[in-house]
Every structure is written in structure tokens, then in C-alpha cells.
Design an enzyme around this catalytic site. Structure first.
Site, PDB file in Angstrom:
ATOM      1  N   GLN A 206       7.525  -6.176 -11.422  1.00 23.73           N
ATOM      2  CA  GLN A 206       8.592  -5.162 -11.542  1.00 23.73           C
ATOM      3  C   GLN A 206       9.948  -5.755 -11.153  1.00 23.73           C
ATOM      4  O   GLN A 206      10.981  -5.344 -11.678  1.00 23.73           O
ATOM      5  CB  GLN A 206       8.287  -3.957 -10.643  1.00 23.73           C
ATOM      6  N   ASP A 247       6.983   4.995  -1.744  1.00 27.28           N
ATOM      7  CA  ASP A 247       6.118   5.867  -2.546  1.00 27.28           C
ATOM      8  C   ASP A 247       5.587   7.050  -1.751  1.00 27.28           C
ATOM      9  O   ASP A 247       5.260   8.091  -2.318  1.00 27.28           O
ATOM     10  CB  ASP A 247       4.954   5.069  -3.133  1.00 27.28           C
ATOM     11  N   ASN A 257       4.725   1.409   0.078  1.00 26.61           N
ATOM     12  CA  ASN A 257       5.562   0.948  -1.035  1.00 26.61           C
ATOM     13  C   ASN A 257       4.813  -0.196  -1.706  1.00 26.61           C
ATOM     14  O   ASN A 257       3.719  -0.583  -1.276  1.00 26.61           O
ATOM     15  CB  ASN A 257       6.949   0.513  -0.533  1.00 26.61           C
TER      16      ASN A 257
HETATM   17  O1  MRU Z   1       3.651   0.604  -9.120  1.00 27.74           O
HETATM   18  P1  MRU Z   1       5.082   1.036  -9.219  1.00 27.74           P
HETATM   19  O2  MRU Z   1       5.904   0.109 -10.053  1.00 27.74           O
HETATM   20  O3  MRU Z   1       5.208   2.475  -9.644  1.00 27.74           O
HETATM   21  O4  MRU Z   1       5.636   0.946  -7.736  1.00 27.74           O
HETATM   22  C1  MRU Z   1       6.934   1.393  -7.496  1.00 27.74           C
HETATM   23  C2  MRU Z   1       7.412   1.138  -6.110  1.00 27.74           C
HETATM   24  O5  MRU Z   1       6.696   0.666  -5.259  1.00 27.74           O
HETATM   25  C3  MRU Z   1       8.817   1.586  -5.812  1.00 27.74           C
HETATM   26  O6  MRU Z   1       9.381   0.800  -4.815  1.00 27.74           O
HETATM   27  C4  MRU Z   1       8.799   3.039  -5.350  1.00 27.74           C
HETATM   28  O7  MRU Z   1       8.099   3.854  -6.240  1.00 27.74           O
HETATM   29  C5  MRU Z   1      10.171   3.601  -5.160  1.00 27.74           C
HETATM   30  S1  MRU Z   1      11.020   3.850  -6.694  1.00 27.74           S
HETATM   31  C6  MRU Z   1      12.505   4.585  -6.322  1.00 27.74           C
END
Ligand code: MRU
Length: 363
Positions: A206, A247, A257
Site C-alpha cells: 500500500q 483501523d 493498524n
Molecule cells: O489492509 P488495508 O490496506 O485496508 O489497511 C489499511 C490501514 O492499515 C490504514 O492505515 C488504516 O485503515 C487507516 S486509513 C485512514
């Protein structure tokens, strides 16, 4: 499902179609190579989009699920309130099961369900405009929360600071600005320079695919590093603050997170660098006493052994352990930034006050 390719991402990466009969997203799995929009209508398509991270980031999946539930509500063929409620709840339960860790998903779906429960006996036809209003409100509130988080976050930084971030908590993960990246975008608007180190964020990249892309498009100075290079850039004195999203934040301030976040926090503590967590109050789970109670999503082994390699880089059938998130102990968190203000330890007390408080704390 229909797909369309365009040049650049729009700010509204999650939205309701003009007709209100589908949810339109930018497929994040295709970025940065291709900006493709998807129009999703069925429960299967909506579930798959969350599960496969076509839409991702805690706030964005909450907004998406609320729109999705509205789209599904329109498809319920009944005039009977009880049948409507039961069917809607079934859709909601299924969407909720797509990913377990980010609390925004169940929070947004819960809000939509609550609305129906608070209008007992109302006809489905009269309920639909209320549901549409509610999911649009969830998105509008997210936009203003991100703006506010960005202001508070910016007040913690000095122009010229080096910032390290992990995963992606930018506009794509929300609706606008983002959370962890919000202060940097707001700073850029005001001519305040920052230099960002973006962890690539294995295994789904990501950081490399989304954060580097968003920052570069936003004209913000960004350097991509492998996750295992964070200690090196910190030791060199190039990082003045770490900014990450979240999260699910437990009542005691433990933070779930993206996997790898807790390692960054441990390194930051070692090098005396402030570690800030930024997120809207919809990411706080007052019913979860500590990080121990947070369910961590386990994902497919192939994401480690095969994804993003031209050919598999691990022996066939090797065992892999692939938790999608980790929990950063609250003792490692310098401050938690929400739309209501900047919160420091003791978190149990201060976060409870924040959740019960409707007024803002000015920076
Ligand atoms: O697996 P993902 O890409 O959905 O994980 C996202 C994260 O860990 C982000 O840091 C979190 O959702 C915050 S987004 C504002």
C-alpha cells in the site's frame, strides 16, 4: 459490475452513482499503473471489493459499506417493514464479515441499521430517501473529520520535517485529505514543505502503490523505502515524526493498524521520535478494552509468496503467516489525533472523555 479506465483519480474515490443504483470506486488494486473505476451493484460484488482491497482503508470501507447497503436496500422487493428490516440486516451481516479488524465497517453499517430501527413500521419506500441521506452524511462527516484531523496533525509538525509513514492513510483510504497524510496535503496547500519516507508496506505494498502515488501526485517530496530501512533513516536523523492511521483503537489507546506499524513505533521510541496515530472517532471502539481483544485478519499465504513477483519468490507450498494488522501498544504512542483534538496519555481517561465529548479541543 462494469469497469472504465480514466487518467487521474478523483477526490471522490468512493461515491454513489448518479442513479443511486451502484457504488462507484477507483479499483485500488490496479493503482498506480491504471486508474480504473468500478460500478458495483450486487452483494457479491460489494463483498468481493472489500475483501480483495479494491476499496480499502478503514474510513473508506465504512463509507463504501454504507453506500452498498443503500444500493442493496433499493433492491429489496417488499412493502413490509419487518421483511425489509430482516433482509437489510442479512445484507449488513454479510458485508460486515468481509474484513474483521477495521471497526469503521461495522460502525457505518450499524448506523444504517439503527436508522431503520428508529422508524418502526415506516414503509420501505419512505425509508429509502432516509437511508440515502444517512450514507451521504457518513461521507460528508468523514470529509470534515479528515480536514479537522489534518489541522490538528499539522500543528504538531515543523515545516521541513522528515516524516515517516506506513501503509496508506491518504485520500484513497478516506474521502478527502486522509488521516495520516492529511497534515502533509494541508501543509502543501499552505506552501509548507515536508519530506516523507513511505514504507513500501509488505506484503500488499500500500505504501509503494498508493502512498507514494498520492504524495507524488500531490507534489509532496516522497522517498520510498523498504519496510526494513526505517531504522536506517531514523538513525541518520532524517525523521522528525511518524504519522500513521488506524483501523481500530481500543479504550486503553492500543492501536490496530497495518502489519508493521508496531515495529515502526518501537523504532521511533528507540530513536526518540514522536509517534502519532491519526484517525476519526469512528475508528475508536469503546467496547474493546485493549488491543488483545481486537480480531486480527489473517489473509492468504499467496500474498506473501507470490503477489507482485514476476515469478514466485518462495518455495512451492512453503508455510506462510500473513496477519494483515498488528497492535501497537499504547505506551509507544506519543499522541492520538482525532477530529476533536490531540489526545495524550493517560489514554483510558482521555479517550473516554473524547468519545463522550461533543466539543472540540483546539490545538
Ligand atoms: O489492509 P488495508 O490496506 O485496508 O489497511 C489499511 C490501514 O492499515 C490504514 O492505515 C488504516 O485503515 C487507516 S486509513 C485512514
Amino acid at each position: 459490475m462494469t469497469g472504465k479506465t480514466q487518467e487521474l483519480p478523483s477526490a471522490d474515490n468512493v461515491r454513489l452513482s448518479k442513479e443511486g443504483d451502484s457504488v462507484v470506486i477507483i479499483d485500488q488494486t490496479k493503482l498506480p499503473g491504471k486508474v480504473e473505476t468500478l460500478s458495483l451493484q450486487t452483494e457479491g460484488e460489494l463483498f468481493e471489493a472489500i475483501r480483495e482491497l479494491r476499496v480499502r482503508g478503514a474510513p473508506a470501507i465504512g463509507i463504501f459499506a454504507a453506500y452498498g447497503l443503500y444500493v442493496l436496500a433499493r433492491q429489496i422487493e417488499t412493502d413490509d417493514y419487518e421483511v425489509f428490516l430482516a433482509t437489510l440486516r442479512e445484507h449488513s451481516r454479510h458485508l460486515r464479515s468481509s474484513r474483521p479488524t477495521a471497526v469503521n465497517l461495522s460502525w457505518a453499517l450499524g448506523r444504517m441499521e439503527e436508522l431503520v430501527l428508529s422508524h418502526p413500521g415506516l414503509s420501505p419506500a419512505a425509508m429509502l430517501p432516509l437511508l440515502e441521506k444517512e450514507c451521504r452524511a457518513i461521507q460528508q462527516e468523514d470529509i470534515s473529520m479528515c480536514r479537522s484531523i489534518s489541522e490538528y496533525g499539522l500543528s504538531l509538525l515543523q515545516p521541513g520535517d522528515g516524516i515517516l509513514t506506513h501503509c496508506n492513510a491518504g485520500p484513497l483510504a478516506t474521502s478527502c485529505y486522509g488521516t495520516a497524510l492529511g497534515p502533509l496535503f494541508l501543509g502543501a496547500e499552505r506552501g509548507l514543505p515536508f519530506h516523507v519516507f513511505a514504507d513500501e508496506t509488505r506484503p500488499l505494498l500500500q505504501g509503494a502503490r498508493l502512498t507514494a502515488y498520492e504524495l507524488q501526485n500531490g507534489g509532496i517530496d516522497v522517498t520510498l523505502i523498504c519496510d526494513n530501512m526505517a531504522a536506517t533513516v531514523m538513525k541518520k536523523g532524517w525523521v522528525q515524526a511518524c504519522l500513521v492511521g488506524c483501523d481500530r483503537v481500543a479504550a486503553n489507546g492500543d492501536v490496530a493498524n497495518k502489519i508493521g506499524t508496531s515495529g515502526v513505533a518501537i523504532l521511533a521510541k528507540h530513536y526518540g521520535i514522536p509517534f502519532y496515530v491519526l484517525g476519526p472517532s469512528s475508528t475508536f471502539d469503546a467496547n474493546c478494552p485493549s488491543g488483545q481483544e481486537i480480531e486480527i485478519e489473517l489473509r492468504a499465504p499467496e500474498e506473501i509468496s507470490k503477489n507482485y513477483y514476476a515469478r514466485p519468490m518462495a518455495p512451492e507450498n512453503v508455510k506462510c503467516y500473513n496477519p494483515a494488522f498488528d497492535v501497537t501498544d499504547h505506551t509507544l504512542v506519543t499522541a492520538i489525533v482525532t477530529e476533536k483534538g490531540i489526545y495524550r496519555p493517560p489514554y483510558t481517561q482521555n479517550l473516554a472523555a473524547m468519545l463522550g465529548d461533543t466539543t472540540k479541543q483546539e490545538p
